[in-house]
Design a protein around this motif. Structure first.
Motif, PDB file in Angstrom:
ATOM      1  N   THR A   1      11.705 -19.069 -17.613  1.00 40.76           N
ATOM      2  CA  THR A   1      10.552 -18.205 -17.411  1.00 40.76           C
ATOM      3  C   THR A   1      10.969 -16.764 -17.719  1.00 40.76           C
ATOM      4  N   SER A   2      10.147 -15.796 -17.351  1.00 39.71           N
ATOM      5  CA  SER A   2      10.477 -14.411 -17.686  1.00 39.71           C
ATOM      6  C   SER A   2       9.839 -13.451 -16.688  1.00 39.71           C
ATOM      7  N   TYR A   3      10.442 -12.282 -16.555  1.00 43.31           N
ATOM      8  CA  TYR A   3       9.896 -11.231 -15.702  1.00 43.31           C
ATOM      9  C   TYR A   3      10.068  -9.887 -16.393  1.00 43.31           C
ATOM     10  N   TYR A   4       9.404  -8.863 -15.872  1.00 40.32           N
ATOM     11  CA  TYR A   4       9.424  -7.559 -16.537  1.00 40.32           C
ATOM     12  C   TYR A   4       9.077  -6.460 -15.543  1.00 40.32           C
ATOM     13  N   ALA A   5       9.237  -5.215 -15.946  1.00 35.43           N
ATOM     14  CA  ALA A   5       8.838  -4.072 -15.135  1.00 35.43           C
ATOM     15  C   ALA A   5       7.392  -3.736 -15.498  1.00 35.43           C
ATOM     16  N   SER A   6       6.466  -4.073 -14.607  1.00 36.11           N
ATOM     17  CA  SER A   6       5.045  -3.905 -14.906  1.00 36.11           C
ATOM     18  C   SER A   6       4.588  -2.459 -14.689  1.00 36.11           C
ATOM     19  N   TYR A   7       3.479  -2.114 -15.310  1.00 31.27           N
ATOM     20  CA  TYR A   7       2.846  -0.809 -15.116  1.00 31.27           C
ATOM     21  C   TYR A   7       1.749  -0.917 -14.054  1.00 31.27           C
ATOM     22  N   VAL A   8       1.621   0.111 -13.246  1.00 30.44           N
ATOM     23  CA  VAL A   8       0.532   0.180 -12.277  1.00 30.44           C
ATOM     24  C   VAL A   8       0.147   1.650 -12.101  1.00 30.44           C
ATOM     25  N   ASN A   9      -1.144   1.942 -12.134  1.00 29.92           N
ATOM     26  CA  ASN A   9      -1.635   3.307 -11.926  1.00 29.92           C
ATOM     27  C   ASN A   9      -1.597   3.626 -10.439  1.00 29.92           C
ATOM     28  N   VAL A  10      -0.915   4.714 -10.071  1.00 30.82           N
ATOM     29  CA  VAL A  10      -0.724   5.018  -8.652  1.00 30.82           C
ATOM     30  C   VAL A  10      -0.991   6.490  -8.355  1.00 30.82           C
ATOM     31  N   SER A  11      -1.243   6.738  -7.078  1.00 29.92           N
ATOM     32  CA  SER A  11      -1.380   8.098  -6.569  1.00 29.92           C
ATOM     33  C   SER A  11      -0.664   8.162  -5.224  1.00 29.92           C
ATOM     34  N   LYS A  12      -0.159   9.343  -4.878  1.00 32.51           N
ATOM     35  CA  LYS A  12       0.459   9.529  -3.561  1.00 32.51           C
ATOM     36  C   LYS A  12      -0.595   9.547  -2.450  1.00 32.51           C
ATOM     37  N   ASN A  13      -1.836   9.817  -2.839  1.00 30.20           N
ATOM     38  CA  ASN A  13      -2.904   9.944  -1.855  1.00 30.20           C
ATOM     39  C   ASN A  13      -3.990   8.898  -2.072  1.00 30.20           C
ATOM     40  N   LYS A  14      -4.583   8.438  -0.995  1.00 28.67           N
ATOM     41  CA  LYS A  14      -5.701   7.508  -1.074  1.00 28.67           C
ATOM     42  C   LYS A  14      -6.956   8.275  -1.474  1.00 28.67           C
ATOM     43  N   THR A  15      -7.650   7.778  -2.484  1.00 26.88           N
ATOM     44  CA  THR A  15      -8.898   8.393  -2.944  1.00 26.88           C
ATOM     45  C   THR A  15      -9.905   7.297  -3.230  1.00 26.88           C
ATOM     46  N   ASP A  16     -11.092   7.689  -3.699  1.00 25.22           N
ATOM     47  CA  ASP A  16     -12.100   6.685  -4.054  1.00 25.22           C
ATOM     48  C   ASP A  16     -11.605   5.771  -5.162  1.00 25.22           C
ATOM     49  N   LYS A  17     -10.764   6.300  -6.053  1.00 25.30           N
ATOM     50  CA  LYS A  17     -10.233   5.504  -7.157  1.00 25.30           C
ATOM     51  C   LYS A  17      -9.002   4.709  -6.741  1.00 25.30           C
ATOM     52  N   TYR A  18      -8.131   5.335  -5.959  1.00 25.38           N
ATOM     53  CA  TYR A  18      -6.872   4.700  -5.565  1.00 25.38           C
ATOM     54  C   TYR A  18      -6.995   4.194  -4.124  1.00 25.38           C
ATOM     55  N   GLN A  19      -7.276   2.898  -4.000  1.00 21.75           N
ATOM     56  CA  GLN A  19      -7.626   2.318  -2.708  1.00 21.75           C
ATOM     57  C   GLN A  19      -6.639   1.270  -2.191  1.00 21.75           C
ATOM     58  N   HIS A  20      -5.711   0.839  -3.036  1.00 23.97           N
ATOM     59  CA  HIS A  20      -4.904  -0.343  -2.703  1.00 23.97           C
ATOM     60  C   HIS A  20      -3.461   0.056  -2.397  1.00 23.97           C
ATOM     61  N   PRO A  21      -3.016  -0.141  -1.133  1.00 21.68           N
ATOM     62  CA  PRO A  21      -1.709   0.370  -0.716  1.00 21.68           C
ATOM     63  C   PRO A  21      -0.528  -0.418  -1.279  1.00 21.68           C
ATOM     64  N   ILE A  22       0.513   0.313  -1.621  1.00 22.75           N
ATOM     65  CA  ILE A  22       1.831  -0.242  -1.938  1.00 22.75           C
ATOM     66  C   ILE A  22       2.738   0.256  -0.825  1.00 22.75           C
ATOM     67  N   TYR A  23       3.164  -0.642   0.055  1.00 24.36           N
ATOM     68  CA  TYR A  23       3.807  -0.218   1.293  1.00 24.36           C
ATOM     69  C   TYR A  23       5.321  -0.063   1.179  1.00 24.36           C
ATOM     70  N   LYS A  24       5.827   0.844   2.015  1.00 22.97           N
ATOM     71  CA  LYS A  24       7.260   1.014   2.184  1.00 22.97           C
ATOM     72  C   LYS A  24       7.810  -0.099   3.077  1.00 22.97           C
ATOM     73  N   PHE A  25       9.112  -0.300   3.007  1.00 20.34           N
ATOM     74  CA  PHE A  25       9.752  -1.313   3.834  1.00 20.34           C
ATOM     75  C   PHE A  25      10.111  -0.732   5.196  1.00 20.34           C
ATOM     76  N   SER A  26       9.966  -1.535   6.234  1.00 23.44           N
ATOM     77  CA  SER A  26      10.353  -1.135   7.581  1.00 23.44           C
ATOM     78  C   SER A  26      10.632  -2.382   8.404  1.00 23.44           C
ATOM     79  N   LYS A  27      11.260  -2.211   9.552  1.00 19.63           N
ATOM     80  CA  LYS A  27      11.544  -3.350  10.431  1.00 19.63           C
ATOM     81  C   LYS A  27      10.245  -4.038  10.848  1.00 19.63           C
ATOM     82  N   LYS A  28       9.218  -3.256  11.116  1.00 15.30           N
ATOM     83  CA  LYS A  28       7.943  -3.845  11.502  1.00 15.30           C
ATOM     84  C   LYS A  28       7.308  -4.584  10.332  1.00 15.30           C
ATOM     85  N   ALA A  29       7.368  -3.969   9.149  1.00 12.11           N
ATOM     86  CA  ALA A  29       6.704  -4.553   7.980  1.00 12.11           C
ATOM     87  C   ALA A  29       7.196  -5.958   7.693  1.00 12.11           C
TER      88      ALA A  29
END
Length: 368
Positions: free
Chosen positions: A135-163
């Motif tokens: 099979t195969s894998y790659y480094a994908s592209y994703v449009n991101v923002s540091k801030n949540k806005t009407d356009k950027y709504q889907h979180p990419i979370y940091k790692f933590s003990k709770k997470a």
């Protein structure tokens, strides 16, 4: 150390409910519940434990395509990358000492004079098999923002003990605070692909880029979403690929997508890093090389091992017949004749990775 990287052809994870010892169930997008014998990564790992792997010594002239000696420059690059760590198999200390004298004109001759190829063969009770899944894998592209806005709504979370203690269902129900988001993306399925790949490249609103790298995952089992869609009759088995799954998602109703993704309780967390042209690090701790680095099952193939692969090309009628080096590992890469080819960064790499799921042959190339 580079985290578990997951093949795009295997696609995603889901929580399967054990109904009996050999049966699991999934909720289909239309609301039906189907029973299946499709297993997750934990079950696959148990199934592929203690395989009888034989190494059949051969001559380089017996390797299909060896005499073509393709792209010596990228072969030099992956050898140089391998030598950036001391965590290498037996014999590689000498190789790395001598690598300064290698160039595009003599690298293949050097391998022929200093290495020996061994074809991997798996023996079972019923047969001897010299082919495995690639099979195969790659480094994908994703449009991101540091801030949540009407356009950027889907979180990419940091790692933590709770997470790492939470399931997807708990996270999506608000188990993590918004302040735990590393970035916000504009497309939920792009987030999903990022989880599958284990790393990617974030494109910020100002046009700049940032590396989005694996930082950890929760403890939930991994099962292929592609397989769920197949079991539910949504996509024919021969048509399962990243493009077909993306097309299905684009056409699906929100409730259908939520039912599908609800099967997927595995969740991946990320960290960021300044962007440069260098590829992500693999589990060996060195940068991956496009179409030269492999993710393997390290129970059978040590990281840093040189290999040779002969497998059909996923996008045309040609074949991939060339040297690779095992520099990564993945949670879905289970078995002796099993590998994931790193295809690089971006859409073209994604097209290759999204369609790569073929049977092929595998050789270890060991120092004399």
């Amino acid at each position: 150390m580079r985290p578990l990287l997951i093949s795009i052809a295997v696609l995603s994870s889901s929580l399967a409910i054990n109904l009996e010892a050999k049966t699991q169930s999934y909720q289909c997008p239309d609301g039906r519940v189907v029973e299946t014998k499709v297993k997750g990564s934990r079950e696959q790992r148990k199934k592929t434990a203690n395989l009888q792997i034989n190494e059949v010594k051969q001559q380089f002239s017996e390797l299909p395509g060896w005499l073509d000696k393709p792209e010596p420059e990228s072969l030099l690059q992956v050898i140089e990358s391998n030598c950036k760590t001391s965590k290498l198999p037996k014999g590689w200390a000498k190789v790395c000492q001598e690598s300064e004298g290698l160039n595009s004109g003599n690298v293949y001759d050097y391998i022929e004079n200093n290495f020996v190829p061994y074809q991997l063969v798996v023996d079972t009770k019923s047969a001897r098999n010299d082919k495995g899944k690639f099979t195969s894998y790659y480094a994908s592209y994703v449009n991101v923002s540091k801030n949540k806005t009407d356009k950027y709504q889907h979180p990419i979370y940091k790692f933590s003990k709770k997470a790492k203690t939470l399931s997807r269902k708990q996270i999506e129900a608000g188990g993590l605070a918004e302040s735990e988001a590393l970035f916000w993306s504009d497309n939920a399925f792009d987030n999903f692909v990022l989880h599958v790949q284990g790393s990617g490249v974030g494109k910020l609103p100002d046009g700049s880029k940032v590396k989005v790298l694996y930082a950890g995952k929760n403890k939930e089992n991994y099962i292929s979403l592609g397989k769920v869609l197949r079991e539910c009759g949504e996509i024919p088995p021969a048509k399962i690929s990243l493009p077909s799954i993306r097309a299905w998602v684009d056409a699906a109703k929100p409730i259908e997508y939520q039912r599908l993704i609800g099967n997927n309780q595995s969740y991946v967390f990320f960290r960021d890093e300044a962007y440069n042209q260098e590829a992500p690090l693999g589990a060996l701790g060195v940068p991956l090389t496009t179409m030269r680095s492999l993710a393997v099952d390290t129970r059978y193939i040590p990281l840093g091992t040189m290999a040779y692969v002969a497998v059909p090309h996923p996008l045309n009628d040609s074949k991939i017949e060339q040297v690779f080096i095992a520099q990564d590992k993945g949670g879905a890469i289970n078995g002796g004749i099993r590998a994931d080819i790193f295809a690089g960064e971006g859409e073209q790499a994604g097209e290759f990775a999204g369609r790569m799921a073929h049977k092929g042959k595998f050789w270890l190339i060991k120092p004399k």
